[in-house]
Structure formats: structure tokens, C-alpha cells
Design a protein around this motif. Structure first.
Motif, PDB file in Angstrom:
ATOM      1  N   LYS A   8      11.767 -11.003 -12.431  1.00 49.97           N
ATOM      2  CA  LYS A   8      10.600 -10.786 -11.586  1.00 49.97           C
ATOM      3  C   LYS A   8       9.527 -11.858 -11.746  1.00 49.97           C
ATOM      4  N   VAL A   9       9.812 -12.886 -12.535  1.00 52.94           N
ATOM      5  CA  VAL A   9       8.852 -13.978 -12.721  1.00 52.94           C
ATOM      6  C   VAL A   9       9.573 -15.306 -12.522  1.00 52.94           C
ATOM      7  N   TRP A  70       3.743 -20.164 -13.453  1.00 54.84           N
ATOM      8  CA  TRP A  70       4.526 -18.948 -13.280  1.00 54.84           C
ATOM      9  C   TRP A  70       4.039 -18.181 -12.054  1.00 54.84           C
ATOM     10  N   ALA A  72       4.736 -14.609  -9.411  1.00 56.24           N
ATOM     11  CA  ALA A  72       5.309 -13.281  -9.227  1.00 56.24           C
ATOM     12  C   ALA A  72       4.541 -12.596  -8.105  1.00 56.24           C
TER      13      ALA A  72
END
Length: 210
Positions: A8-9, A70, A72
Motif C-alpha cells: 500500500k506504499v 513515498w 499512498a
């Protein structure tokens, strides 16, 4: 370079290059980064006008710098797609990020887009590089061949690539069998040679029951 941390990242290692990502999807970064909101999906004035006329909305930001960033979005599952000069068709709401080697645009989808409530156009990504697409639950990648065409519920469709032709048919949905639907609905039939990405959670669609 795109890589997943968990499911999920998305982690992107950057060395001065640029990445286009969904606006507001950055969750952390190290090093030196700059962020700029893009209009019209990052396709310039022509892209902005095209998207406004077609109703295919997509708000992206450009991230440049040195280090790791990063991304998400609402704990969605992330899937990496590598393109080698081919084209990916993806719903704009399912697109998380693309690297600098890829171009985005719009393409006419006709009834499929209307049945999903997303308008008559969808987002295209083409070139050489990686794209990150999102799904509600782990995505399934299904192969379509000339011998084995594929029929998909519009609410589960995320994206497709390859030499595929689409047609539309009405038929009983899976929800009808479960007592959650009241009649027939549009379905998408893919024929040819390529891949179709579907999610295990159906979004609400305009043509859900007709």
C-alpha cells in the motif's frame, strides 16, 4: 525507480528526475524534494482543455529532487505496471504515479465510461517506464487471448493494456444472483491479446441496473 513497501506504499528513488503523482498522495520523503501542482493532468494547456471538455478529471503534482519519496492514497493496494512503448488505459481515479518516461493523455471509451459514471473518456499512459495504479483490494491481472475472451463488470474494471477490442453487452450481474440487484446491467467484453486489471470490490456505476 519504483518499488513497493508492503502493498500500500510506493517508494520512488529519485536522482534529480521527475515523477508525476496524484495530488496530495505524498506521505513522506528524505533528501531534497520540490512539489508543483499540475493542470490538465500535466499535459499542458491542450491537455487541460481536453480534460475539461471530456470530463476526464485528474489532478497531479510533479515531484523532483534527490532522495526517496513515498506515496499512498487511502490505504489502496498499489500495483506496478512496466510499459515498453505500449499503452495502458486506466481510470483516472486509479492512477497513483508515473515516471518521467511516460506520457499521459485521454481516449474515448464510449458506453464503458458512461456505465461507470466516469464520462466517455479515460486516461491513457504510454512510453517507456513504470506506472503505479491503485485498486480497492488486491488487483487481479487477467490474460485475454484470441481463444479466450473476457467479460468484466464495469465496477470492477481498473485498467487494460495490449491489443484489445472492447464491446458492450447487457446481462445479469453477480450482484443479481446475490439478491442485491434488480435487473440487467452493462458488462464489458474484451477480445484480442492483452491484460485486464480488475479489483475485488465493485464501485457504484450509473448503469448498475437497467
Amino acid at each position: 525507480m519504483f518499488r513497493l513497501q508492503g502493498s500500500k506504499v510506493l517508494a520512488v528513488d529519485m536522482t534529480g528526475d521527475a515523477v508525476k503523482a496524484k495530488n496530495g498522495s505524498m506521505v513522506a520523503y528524505d533528501g531534497q524534494m520540490s512539489f508543483k501542482k499540475l493542470s490538465g493532468g500535466g499535459e499542458g494547456l491542450r491537455g487541460m482543455v481536453t480534460r475539461r471538455l471530456t470530463g476526464e478529471q485528474m489532478t497531479l503534482m510533479e515531484v523532483t529532487g534527490q532522495g526517496t519519496c513515498w506515496f499512498a492514497d487511502r490505504a489502496s493496494e498499489i500495483n506496478l505496471v512496466s510499459l515498453q512503448g505500449d499503452k495502458l488505459y486506466v481510470e483516472s481515479s486509479n492512477l497513483l504515479a508515473t515516471d518521467s518516461g511516460l506520457r499521459t493523455g485521454t481516449s474515448f471509451t464510449g458506453l464503458r465510461g458512461a456505465s461507470q459514471g466516469n464520462g466517455l473518456f479515460t486516461t491513457t499512459i504510454e512510453g517507456h517506464g513504470q506506472a503505479a495504479i491503485m485498486s480497492d483490494g488486491p488487483a487481479v491481472v487477467l490474460r485475454v487471448s484470441h481463444q479466450y475472451p473476457l467479460t468484466v463488470d464495469p465496477g470492477a474494471y481498473i485498467a487494460h493494456q495490449g491489443n484489445l477490442q472492447q464491446s458492450f453487452q447487457s446481462g445479469v450481474t453477480f450482484r443479481t444472483f446475490m439478491g442485491e440487484g434488480g435487473g440487467e446491467a452493462f458488462q464489458i467484453r474484451f477480445e484480442g491479446d492483452g491484460l485486464v486489471y480488475v479489483q475485488p470490490s465493485e464501485r457504484n456505476t450509473v448503469a448498475g441496473d437497467v
